[in-house]
Design an enzyme around this catalytic site. Structure first.
Site, short mmCIF file in Angstrom:
data_model
loop_
_atom_site.label_atom_id
_atom_site.label_comp_id
_atom_site.label_asym_id
_atom_site.label_seq_id
_atom_site.Cartn_x
_atom_site.Cartn_y
_atom_site.Cartn_z
N GLU A 34 0.83 -1.20 0.00
CA GLU A 34 0.00 0.00 0.00
C GLU A 34 0.87 1.26 0.00
O GLU A 34 0.61 2.20 -0.75
CB GLU A 34 -0.92 0.00 1.23
N SER A 87 -3.41 3.91 6.81
CA SER A 87 -3.39 2.69 6.00
C SER A 87 -4.73 1.98 6.14
O SER A 87 -5.29 1.90 7.23
CB SER A 87 -2.27 1.77 6.47
N LYS A 131 -8.00 -3.54 21.88
CA LYS A 131 -8.28 -4.64 20.95
C LYS A 131 -9.67 -5.23 21.19
O LYS A 131 -10.26 -5.81 20.29
CB LYS A 131 -7.23 -5.74 21.11
N GLU A 153 -11.85 -2.96 19.33
CA GLU A 153 -11.64 -3.18 17.90
C GLU A 153 -12.40 -4.41 17.42
O GLU A 153 -13.08 -4.38 16.39
CB GLU A 153 -10.14 -3.35 17.62
N GLU A 211 -17.51 -3.15 11.63
CA GLU A 211 -16.85 -3.44 10.36
C GLU A 211 -16.10 -4.78 10.39
O GLU A 211 -15.71 -5.28 9.35
CB GLU A 211 -15.79 -2.37 10.02
N CYS A 247 3.21 -1.80 21.91
CA CYS A 247 2.35 -2.81 22.55
C CYS A 247 2.96 -3.40 23.81
O CYS A 247 2.25 -3.82 24.71
CB CYS A 247 2.07 -3.95 21.59
#
Ligand code: SF4
Ligand code: SF4
Ligand code: SF4
Ligand code: FES
Lengths: 165, 596
Positions: free
Chosen positions: B285, B330, B369, B372, B377, B526
């Protein structure tokens, strides 16, 4: 408060964090209280977090907040409603939630307002909770409805424990 | 450098000027209790548990706030000090819903620890009425906020403001009504909170905890009709040991895999596998965006700088704070979500499993997370791609609950099919790691040669500096990449959202031009995530980072594009990076959110 009026206050005081308190005071002087929208707009213009503005506002008792609950109860106060017993319904709500019209419960779950007409004059006493209509109310019925909402509020995200002792 | 001499409990101590009495005591190995103090945060000085006596001074001094001075004589454990500390604790406990046996923080609580040391006759103060009314906010899929456990130390507020530049939390009201609030006391899920969990990691009590999914995962494990797969994030293996008796910085990859198998997971796979995949997609990308800007004169501003997208705390932050820049992020899903999407498609097909029967669990250093995985989506497999997210701490709890003797477990390898990984994937767990991994692959793709750094270690992007910038000039391009010949790639790495905010501000104001920016929401990346073992501080982050780079160095594959399982995945299923199928499963989009 009108955005332009608010902006004028901020312009006069200076759009800096350290002018927050005088800005809040000016708003209260003009409209007697602070709304959520006012605080958001101030936060935006002073480039600070909305939470911080709220923190400051809540600290001072001379800065009353006009807060709205998760559930906004709008009870009709028309003549017809009164004839059919809306005052008793109001008394039942006040008893159960401990708030008068214009107030919000301390846990932020309910706000209460009296309104002139909600379009159900043939089925008074009537009220709206957010956008849901309840008609032909009486004190027992309204207590029931609110109890259900309370339950819902506590099983959802919100646990408000009213008695820990 | 100027030093100062003082005595603490008759011991002579010499420290740098500017240190606090508390710092000096720690250097001298003398323990002073603290509550509001946290080494990552500025001094608050509001709890006063850390008081000490200074000879010749009548009032007690808050040792975390008072700087050392020459000739100071400090006593840390006099009768007066003991009494003061006990009194403070009694007051705190009188306002506290001390419900330890029912509390998620039982045995991991700083308040409880102090009470155990200082309170040996029952507290006689009557619990304050303030306690009769409190809110437990469990609106967030990541965090539970229980005001009845809060001692108002304000670590969370300082964390959210100083480290994260979010200020979702503030101190509201005063006196015994004082509390930690969001804007208008709205639900945490309805405000700017990024779910990073940095506040959770620093809260000394049970007032802020991760929302745990331990029972859900046990239920899945014990259900004979499910196939439970688990993925393990790179940063977990260098921190899990801390919860289970190992020293900080010890790698426990093999034991972690063994433990997961013992717990009953049907397949123990690796987020590192999809970290490699992320590099393939994200690297492609980046090159596509560069090409569009350099050769097709596309609108540069919406394409570059490109920022990474693997940190869900960062994603929510940019959605709230810089919504104009969402096209710069991204479109790659995070490794966790790529894994989830593949587990119920590719893996299911290969293993001939019904995806409806697969329960997909991930072990993450991260509370964001959880959020997320819940995003609407993230269902491109036709199911919830990742069903449950457990933090490092929750996994440790399950291991303890199952009575597993972690220390004596044998080392085992991750299972195959989505278990293989390169060193480049491991370093995703440290700040700068995604950048380094991307460079290892992109540079080689473009030039046909390895990145020009000894042992592939791209040192300029490593380290703990809040923002790091590096430039790499591309030379000797293969013919199809000739448009990159001589281009100087400008790179930036930021960790902790305050640093990310600074980089984005610079970009917004046109003060900085970058091609590629790596952002990790948590300090250190992380490895310092909100779901990592408590305590986490700079010293501990450094040791975990060292462990990560050791793990990388020890891997026989060091570059994402050499991961054979990833290559097989493209061959059998995805075809090529950024293919139609990839877009369907591995890429996503972002949503503008309000800013309160
Ligand atoms: S927060 Fe700590 S002291 Fe309070 S109930 Fe929980 S474990 Fe006990
Ligand atoms: S929520 Fe935790 S960190 Fe925040 S003030 Fe309360 S006890 Fe301290
Ligand atoms: S999770 Fe992160 S963003 Fe949310 S309140 Fe805590 S520190 Fe702030
Ligand atoms: S730790 Fe020093 S005042 Fe709280």
């Amino acid at each position: 408060m009108e955005k332009t009026v608010l902006e004028e206050i901020i312009y006069r005081q200076g759009a800096q964090r350290d002018r927050l308190l005088p800005i809040l005071q000016d708003v209260v002087e003009q409209q007697n209280f602070l709304t959520e929208g006012d605080m958001l707009h101030i936060a935006n213009l002073l480039q600070m977090s909305a939470a911080e503005v709220y923190g400051t506002a809540s600290f001072y008792s001379f800065l009353p907040l006009n807060r709205k609950g998760k559930y906004m109860i709008r009870l009709c106060k028309s003549i017809i409603a009164k004839m059919k017993g809306s005052d008793q319904v109001l008394a039942a709500i006040t008893d159960q939630l401990g708030i008068k019209p214009g107030e919000t419960t301390a846990d932020g779950v309910f706000s209460l307002e009296l309104v002139n007409d909600i379009g159900w004059s043939d089925r008074e006493p009537a009220m709206l909770i957010n956008d849901k209509v309840f008609t032909d109310l009486d004190p027992v019925k309204v207590t029931h409805i609110l109890t259900n909402y309370l339950k819902q509020a506590s099983t959802q995200a919100f646990v408000t424990n009213l008695s820990t002792n | 450098m100027k030093t100062v001499r003082l005595t603490i409990d008759k011991k002579v101590v010499e420290v740098q000027a500017g240190k606090t009495i508390l710092d000096a005591a720690r250097i001298a190995g003398i323990h002073i209790p603290t509550l509001c103090h946290h080494p990552d945060l500025c001094v608050a000085g509001n709890c006063r548990v850390c008081v000490v006596e200074q000879v010749g001074v009548r009032t007690l001094q808050a040792s975390c706030a008072v700087p050392v001075a020459d000739g100071m004589e400090i006593i840390t454990n006099s009768a007066k000090v003991q009494q003061a500390r006990r009194h403070i604790l009694e007051l705190l406990l009188s306002e506290h819903r001390s419900d330890c046996v029912n509390c998620y923080k039982n045995n991991h609580c700083e308040l409880q620890d102090l009470a155990a040391k200082y309170i040996f006759t029952p507290v006689t103060l009557i619990p304050l009425p303030a306690l009769q009314h409190y809110t437990i906010d469990s609106s967030s899929p990541s965090i539970i906020k229980d005001d009845s456990k809060c001692i108002r130390c304000q670590r969370c507020v300082r964390t959210c403001t100083q480290l994260q530049h979010v200020t979702a939390l503030t101190v509201s009201h005063k006196g015994h009504e004082q509390k930690i609030s969001t804007f208008m006391d709205k639900l945490l899920n309805d405000v700017v909170c990024t779910n990073c969990g940095q506040c959770v990691n620093r809260c000394p009590t049970g007032a802020l905890t991760e929302r745990n999914y331990i029972q859900e995962v046990w239920d899945a494990l014990l259900d004979p009709n499910t196939h439970v797969v688990v993925q393990t994030a790179p940063a977990v293996r260098v921190a899990l040991g801390e919860e289970l008796g190992f020293d900080v910085g010890e790698r426990v990859t093999g034991k972690m895999v063994s433990a997961l198998k013992t717990l009953g997971f049907d397949s123990v796979l690796d987020t590192d596998f999809t970290a490699d995949l992320t590099i393939m997609e994200e690297g492609t990308e980046l090159l596509t965006r560069l090409k569009a800007v350099l050769t097709e004169k596309a609108d540069a501003g919406t394409l570059l700088p490109m920022t990474t997208s693997c940190s869900p705390g960062w994603i929510k932050f940019i959605e709230h704070k810089f919504p104009d820049y969402l096209t710069n992020v991204s479109s790659c899903k995070s490794p966790q979500q790529m894994f989830g999407a593949l587990a119920k498609t590719y893996y299911a097909r290969k293993r001939k499993l019904n995806p409806a029967k697969i329960v997909s669990v991930s072990i993450m250093p991260c509370t964001a997370k959880k959020y997320e995985a819940d995003r609407p989506e993230m269902r491109s497999s036709g199911f919830k791609d990742v069903d449950y997210v457990l933090t490092t701490r929750e996994l440790a709890r399950m291991i303890k609950m199952a009575g597993i003797d972690f220390m004596s477990l044998p080392d085992q390898e991750h299972d195959s099919l989505m278990g293989e990984s390169s060193g480049a994937a491991v370093i995703f767990g440290a700040t700068g790691g995604v950048m380094e991994a991307a460079l290892r692959t992109a540079y080689e793709l473009v030039t046909g040669r390895e990145v020009p750094f000894a042992n592939l270690d791209i040192k300029p992007v490593r380290g703990m500096e809040g923002v790091r910038e590096a430039n790499i000039t591309i030379e000797g391009c293969l013919p199809e990449w000739s448009f990159l010949e001589g281009v100087e790639l400008k790179l930036a790495v930021a960790h902790g959202l305050t640093n990310a905010w600074e980089v984005m501000q610079a970009v917004k104001q046109g003060k900085a031009e970058f091609h590629f920016i790596e952002v990790m929401a948590c300090p250190g990346g992380c490895l310092g995530g909100g779901g990592q073992p408590i305590p986490t501080n700079s010293e501990i982050r450094l040791k975990r980072a060292q462990a990560i780079y050791e793990e990388d160095a020890g891997k026989h594959i060091r570059k994402s594009h050499e991961n054979p399982e990833v290559l097989a995945l493209y061959k059998d299923f995805l075809e090529a990076p950024m293919s139609h199928k990839s877009h369907e499963l591995l890429h996503t989009y972002y949503i503008e959110r309000h800013c309160n």
